[in-house]
Design a protein around this motif. Sequence first.
Motif, PDB file in Angstrom:
ATOM      1  N   VAL A 127       0.870  -1.169   0.000  1.00 50.58           N
ATOM      2  CA  VAL A 127       0.000   0.000   0.000  1.00 50.58           C
ATOM      3  C   VAL A 127       0.914   1.228   0.000  1.00 50.58           C
ATOM      4  CG1 VAL A 127      -1.802   1.265   1.235  1.00 50.58           C
ATOM      5  CG2 VAL A 127      -1.831  -1.243   1.200  1.00 50.58           C
ATOM      6  N   TRP A 179     -16.398  12.398  -1.840  1.00 57.66           N
ATOM      7  CA  TRP A 179     -15.338  11.953  -0.939  1.00 57.66           C
ATOM      8  C   TRP A 179     -14.679  13.185  -0.329  1.00 57.66           C
ATOM      9  CZ3 TRP A 179     -12.897   8.265   1.649  1.00 57.66           C
ATOM     10  CH2 TRP A 179     -11.558   8.424   1.981  1.00 57.66           C
ATOM     11  N   GLU A 220     -11.501  14.010   2.210  1.00 54.20           N
ATOM     12  CA  GLU A 220     -10.368  13.496   2.979  1.00 54.20           C
ATOM     13  C   GLU A 220     -10.308  14.256   4.299  1.00 54.20           C
ATOM     14  OE1 GLU A 220      -5.607  13.439   2.419  1.00 54.20           O
ATOM     15  OE2 GLU A 220      -6.775  12.786   0.668  1.00 54.20           O
ATOM     16  N   ARG A 242      -8.682   4.773   2.525  1.00 52.15           N
ATOM     17  CA  ARG A 242      -8.459   4.627   1.084  1.00 52.15           C
ATOM     18  C   ARG A 242      -6.969   4.375   0.876  1.00 52.15           C
ATOM     19  NH1 ARG A 242     -10.768   8.947  -3.169  1.00 52.15           N
ATOM     20  NH2 ARG A 242     -12.641   7.718  -2.840  1.00 52.15           N
ATOM     21  N   ARG A 297      -3.802   2.908  -1.834  1.00 51.01           N
ATOM     22  CA  ARG A 297      -3.426   2.645  -3.232  1.00 51.01           C
ATOM     23  C   ARG A 297      -2.421   1.509  -3.236  1.00 51.01           C
ATOM     24  NH1 ARG A 297      -1.205   6.395  -8.172  1.00 51.01           N
ATOM     25  NH2 ARG A 297      -2.303   5.188  -9.753  1.00 51.01           N
ATOM     26  N   PRO A 312      -0.014   0.343 -10.520  1.00 50.09           N
ATOM     27  CA  PRO A 312      -1.237   0.061  -9.754  1.00 50.09           C
ATOM     28  C   PRO A 312      -1.747  -1.346 -10.032  1.00 50.09           C
ATOM     29  CG  PRO A 312      -1.413   2.166 -10.923  1.00 50.09           C
ATOM     30  CD  PRO A 312      -0.172   1.484 -11.428  1.00 50.09           C
ATOM     31  N   SER A 351      -5.020  -3.879  -9.890  1.00 48.97           N
ATOM     32  CA  SER A 351      -6.472  -4.002  -9.725  1.00 48.97           C
ATOM     33  C   SER A 351      -6.777  -5.387  -9.169  1.00 48.97           C
ATOM     34  CB  SER A 351      -7.190  -3.772 -11.060  1.00 48.97           C
ATOM     35  OG  SER A 351      -6.843  -4.778 -11.979  1.00 48.97           O
ATOM     36  N   SER A 362     -10.243  -4.316   3.036  1.00 47.02           N
ATOM     37  CA  SER A 362     -10.801  -3.525   1.943  1.00 47.02           C
ATOM     38  C   SER A 362     -11.517  -4.426   0.945  1.00 47.02           C
ATOM     39  CB  SER A 362      -9.682  -2.764   1.218  1.00 47.02           C
ATOM     40  OG  SER A 362      -8.919  -3.645   0.412  1.00 47.02           O
ATOM     41  N   SER A 377      -9.387  -3.576  -5.276  1.00 46.95           N
ATOM     42  CA  SER A 377      -8.904  -2.316  -5.832  1.00 46.95           C
ATOM     43  C   SER A 377      -9.380  -2.147  -7.277  1.00 46.95           C
ATOM     44  CB  SER A 377      -7.377  -2.250  -5.758  1.00 46.95           C
ATOM     45  OG  SER A 377      -6.796  -3.356  -6.416  1.00 46.95           O
ATOM     46  N   ASP A 401      -6.919   1.767 -10.999  1.00 46.47           N
ATOM     47  CA  ASP A 401      -5.861   2.673 -10.555  1.00 46.47           C
ATOM     48  C   ASP A 401      -5.222   2.220  -9.243  1.00 46.47           C
ATOM     49  OD1 ASP A 401      -6.083   4.495 -12.726  1.00 46.47           O
ATOM     50  OD2 ASP A 401      -7.856   5.374 -11.781  1.00 46.47           O
ATOM     51  N   TYR A 423      -6.759   1.694  -6.304  1.00 43.14           N
ATOM     52  CA  TYR A 423      -7.397   2.199  -5.076  1.00 43.14           C
ATOM     53  C   TYR A 423      -8.414   1.212  -4.524  1.00 43.14           C
ATOM     54  CZ  TYR A 423      -5.295   6.734  -5.958  1.00 43.14           C
ATOM     55  OH  TYR A 423      -4.403   7.749  -6.162  1.00 43.14           O
ATOM     56  N   GLU A 442     -10.853   0.506  -0.712  1.00 49.03           N
ATOM     57  CA  GLU A 442     -11.344   1.143   0.507  1.00 49.03           C
ATOM     58  C   GLU A 442     -11.815   0.122   1.519  1.00 49.03           C
ATOM     59  OE1 GLU A 442     -12.958   5.279  -1.530  1.00 49.03           O
ATOM     60  OE2 GLU A 442     -14.415   3.846  -0.746  1.00 49.03           O
TER      61      GLU A 442
END
Length: 163
Positions: free
Chosen positions: A14, A35, A37, A50, A52, A60, A62, A80, A83, A86, A88, A90
């Motif tokens: 991450v 969203w 932050e 969140r 990455r 990145p 997926s 999470s 992903s 990209d 990401y 959550e």
Amino acid sequence: HRDVVGDPVVLAGVAALVTGKYVKTGKGKDATTEWVETADFAQGDKVVFRGRILDAEGVPLSGANFHLVITGPESNSVSSGSSDADGYAEATWSTRKPNGGGGGGTTVGAYAGTTTDVSAPGHSWDEVPTESGFSIGPPGAGPQAMAHSGRVVTQRPRAKADL
């Protein structure tokens, strides 16, 4: 790194971890959710982590996910979802509001979320923990709680006797 058969182990981790929440504005068909932050939450909020997920070359990933532990006055752990393209993903921790008597809510104070694992097809976790600090306060405390409460505070006009 090599696994038991001699194939190289491809690492993933991450790269960035932030906290935030989804804030709904408007009503009906005009409602939008965005969203925001933030590191400041109230008891009863959903704390969204969140992260990455990237491979060792910074690409990145997926379809990967992360696991993290929450430490502070209370402890918990969350995982999470998968992903996106990209990288990401959550994870959400639902905190508890206090009951009518003011007790029973998630303990207020400083917390941290720290990654403890990454699951990605064909990859192993790089074992580098990523951390994001945040705090939980009582509902209605602070300027953000007022800004999102929807309440309008008006000052009563002063009577002539007050002048």
